[in-house]
Write an enzyme that holds these catalytic residues in place. Structure first.
Site, PDB file in Angstrom:
ATOM      1  N   VAL A  52       0.917  -1.205   0.149  1.00 26.45           N
ATOM      2  CA  VAL A  52       0.043  -0.125   0.181  1.00 26.45           C
ATOM      3  C   VAL A  52       0.806   1.049  -0.035  1.00 26.45           C
ATOM      4  CG1 VAL A  52      -1.657   1.253   1.265  1.00 26.45           C
ATOM      5  CG2 VAL A  52      -1.971  -1.206   1.279  1.00 26.45           C
ATOM      6  N   PRO A  53       0.961   2.016  -1.083  1.00 29.91           N
ATOM      7  CA  PRO A  53       1.988   2.829  -1.011  1.00 29.91           C
ATOM      8  C   PRO A  53       1.547   4.408  -0.569  1.00 29.91           C
ATOM      9  CG  PRO A  53       0.699   2.991  -3.244  1.00 29.91           C
ATOM     10  CD  PRO A  53       0.276   1.735  -2.349  1.00 29.91           C
ATOM     11  N   CYS A  54       1.580   4.383   0.842  1.00 33.38           N
ATOM     12  CA  CYS A  54       0.869   5.460   1.577  1.00 33.38           C
ATOM     13  C   CYS A  54       1.747   6.446   1.531  1.00 33.38           C
ATOM     14  CB  CYS A  54       0.865   5.105   2.992  1.00 33.38           C
ATOM     15  SG  CYS A  54       2.370   4.521   3.820  1.00 33.38           S
ATOM     16  N   HIS A  55       2.874   6.420   0.892  1.00 32.49           N
ATOM     17  CA  HIS A  55       3.775   7.631   0.618  1.00 32.49           C
ATOM     18  C   HIS A  55       3.297   8.643  -0.491  1.00 32.49           C
ATOM     19  CE1 HIS A  55       5.324   4.801  -2.340  1.00 32.49           C
ATOM     20  NE2 HIS A  55       5.706   5.686  -2.995  1.00 32.49           N
ATOM     21  N   ARG A  56       2.300   8.024  -1.094  1.00 30.93           N
ATOM     22  CA  ARG A  56       1.768   8.661  -2.497  1.00 30.93           C
ATOM     23  C   ARG A  56       0.449   9.395  -1.763  1.00 30.93           C
ATOM     24  NH1 ARG A  56       2.013   3.441  -6.348  1.00 30.93           N
ATOM     25  NH2 ARG A  56       4.082   3.666  -6.417  1.00 30.93           N
TER      26      ARG A  56
END
Length: 103
Positions: A52-56
């Site tokens: 889950v690319p939460c940095h985006r």
């Protein structure tokens, strides 16, 4: 609360490399604009790091999270830059250029 967290993770997984969404964008996708803070909690406790690319996810001004869960603001900045996103000196991104929308 876990069910809403899972819905949040599903949306965040849709954000492609080189794009970002705001907490509010995700809240609108969920049908409740008041969920921005809950989204922040979900991403801070993301058990699916790497999946889950939460940095985006950025704030409504394109700002990075000062307390990014996986290494503070510099880690988020580096991850975004590795995807081709230009992070300004004030730790914001250009939402007009990088914002991803779900129809």
């Amino acid at each position: 609360m876990n069910n809403i967290f899972e819905e949040i993770y599903k949306i965040v997984k849709l954000i492609p490399k080189g794009k970002v969404m705001t907490y509010g964008d995700i809240a609108r996708c969920l049908g409740n604009v008041r969920l921005s803070r809950v989204i922040g909690y979900a991403l801070h406790s993301n058990p699916y790091f790497g999946d889950v690319p939460c940095h985006r996810v950025v704030n409504r001004f394109g700002g990075l999270a000062p307390n990014f869960a996986f290494g503070k603001i510099n880690a988020q900045k580096q991850m975004l830059e590795n995807e081709g996103i230009v992070v300004r000196k004030d730790n914001t991104v250009d939402l007009e250029k990088y914002r991803y929308t779900i129809n």
